[in-house]
Design an enzyme around this catalytic site. Structure first.
Site, PDB file in Angstrom:
ATOM      1  N   GLY A  92     -26.604 -32.349 -26.942  1.00 37.94           N
ATOM      2  CA  GLY A  92     -25.932 -30.991 -27.351  1.00 37.94           C
ATOM      3  C   GLY A  92     -24.625 -31.155 -27.760  1.00 37.94           C
ATOM      4  O   GLY A  92     -23.712 -30.249 -27.969  1.00 37.94           O
ATOM      5  N   HIS A  99     -15.034 -35.445 -26.457  1.00 40.67           N
ATOM      6  CA  HIS A  99     -14.389 -34.493 -25.636  1.00 40.67           C
ATOM      7  C   HIS A  99     -14.976 -34.274 -24.296  1.00 40.67           C
ATOM      8  O   HIS A  99     -16.166 -34.461 -24.196  1.00 40.67           O
ATOM      9  CB  HIS A  99     -14.120 -33.166 -26.344  1.00 40.67           C
ATOM     10  CG  HIS A  99     -15.634 -32.677 -26.764  1.00 40.67           C
ATOM     11  ND1 HIS A  99     -16.210 -33.202 -28.145  1.00 40.67           N
ATOM     12  CD2 HIS A  99     -16.516 -31.742 -26.203  1.00 40.67           C
ATOM     13  CE1 HIS A  99     -17.298 -32.496 -28.354  1.00 40.67           C
ATOM     14  NE2 HIS A  99     -17.621 -31.725 -27.363  1.00 40.67           N
TER      15      HIS A  99
HETATM   16  P1  AMP Z   1     -19.831 -30.052 -27.667  1.00 43.43           P
HETATM   17  O1  AMP Z   1     -21.033 -28.734 -27.974  1.00 43.43           O
HETATM   18  O2  AMP Z   1     -19.929 -30.518 -26.124  1.00 43.43           O
HETATM   19  O3  AMP Z   1     -19.870 -30.565 -28.804  1.00 43.43           O
HETATM   20  O4  AMP Z   1     -18.696 -28.918 -27.289  1.00 43.43           O
HETATM   21  C1  AMP Z   1     -17.743 -28.349 -28.372  1.00 43.43           C
HETATM   22  C2  AMP Z   1     -17.096 -27.448 -27.779  1.00 43.43           C
HETATM   23  O5  AMP Z   1     -16.064 -26.902 -28.494  1.00 43.43           O
HETATM   24  C3  AMP Z   1     -17.795 -26.062 -27.662  1.00 43.43           C
HETATM   25  O6  AMP Z   1     -17.943 -25.535 -26.335  1.00 43.43           O
HETATM   26  C4  AMP Z   1     -17.103 -24.917 -28.527  1.00 43.43           C
HETATM   27  O7  AMP Z   1     -16.905 -23.684 -28.313  1.00 43.43           O
HETATM   28  C5  AMP Z   1     -15.641 -25.614 -28.822  1.00 43.43           C
HETATM   29  N1  AMP Z   1     -14.780 -25.449 -29.830  1.00 43.43           N
HETATM   30  C6  AMP Z   1     -15.206 -25.768 -31.177  1.00 43.43           C
HETATM   31  N2  AMP Z   1     -14.230 -25.493 -31.777  1.00 43.43           N
HETATM   32  C7  AMP Z   1     -13.182 -25.079 -31.033  1.00 43.43           C
HETATM   33  C8  AMP Z   1     -11.683 -24.734 -31.419  1.00 43.43           C
HETATM   34  N3  AMP Z   1     -11.182 -24.529 -32.498  1.00 43.43           N
HETATM   35  N4  AMP Z   1     -11.039 -24.201 -30.244  1.00 43.43           N
HETATM   36  C9  AMP Z   1     -11.486 -24.555 -29.141  1.00 43.43           C
HETATM   37  N5  AMP Z   1     -12.751 -24.937 -28.751  1.00 43.43           N
HETATM   38  C10 AMP Z   1     -13.492 -24.946 -29.814  1.00 43.43           C
END
Ligand code: AMP
Length: 113
Positions: A92, A99
């Site tokens: 996912g 991160h």
């Molecule tokens: P994943 O799906 O584990 O790759 O998590 C990526 C996360 O990054 C998701 O929960 C998004 O909501 C978050 N996300 C993407 N772009 C940003 C942004 N510019 N600022 C804060 N959160 C973000």
């Protein structure tokens, strides 16, 4: 990585409010929170995912120093929290910069779905 959104956040090319920063790591609120406290913890250096991490000191720093400190800042060190590292397509992962999601402020369910 010039087109990586999290590199841009870490480099302050995109305005973001950090809840934590040191020389190697930043943490900021997820824009689509899944819990009352939903923080993304990222290394400033680009690694596509946890399988790509080569820096053991950085990995230990995040786990041993940064995550406990952020848990304290958020006030979830006593109540507990969930740490998630989505990896790859079936994991996912949507942003290809390592991160750690730190989720807290409510009771978590299992399985996560
Ligand atoms: P994943 O799906 O584990 O790759 O998590 C990526 C996360 O990054 C998701 O929960 C998004 O909501 C978050 N996300 C993407 N772009 C940003 C942004 N510019 N600022 C804060 N959160 C973000």
């Amino acid at each position: 990585m010039s087109d990586c959104i999290f590199c841009k956040i870490a480099n302050k090319e995109i305005n973001s409010q950090f809840i934590f920063e040191d020389d190697q790591v930043v943490a900021f609120r997820d824009m689509n929170p899944q819990a009352p406290q939903h923080i993304l913890i990222i290394p400033k250096k680009h690694f596509a995912n946890i399988l790509e991490v080569t820096d053991k000191e950085l990995a230990a720093h995040i786990l041993v120093d940064v995550i406990p400190e952020i848990a304290k800042i958020l006030g979830v060190d006593e109540t507990g929290f969930r740490l998630v590292v989505n990896t790859g397509k079936e994991g996912g992962q949507t942003v290809e910069h390592l991160h750690f999601h730190l989720l807290g402020g409510r009771s978590m369910q299992w399985p996560p779905g």
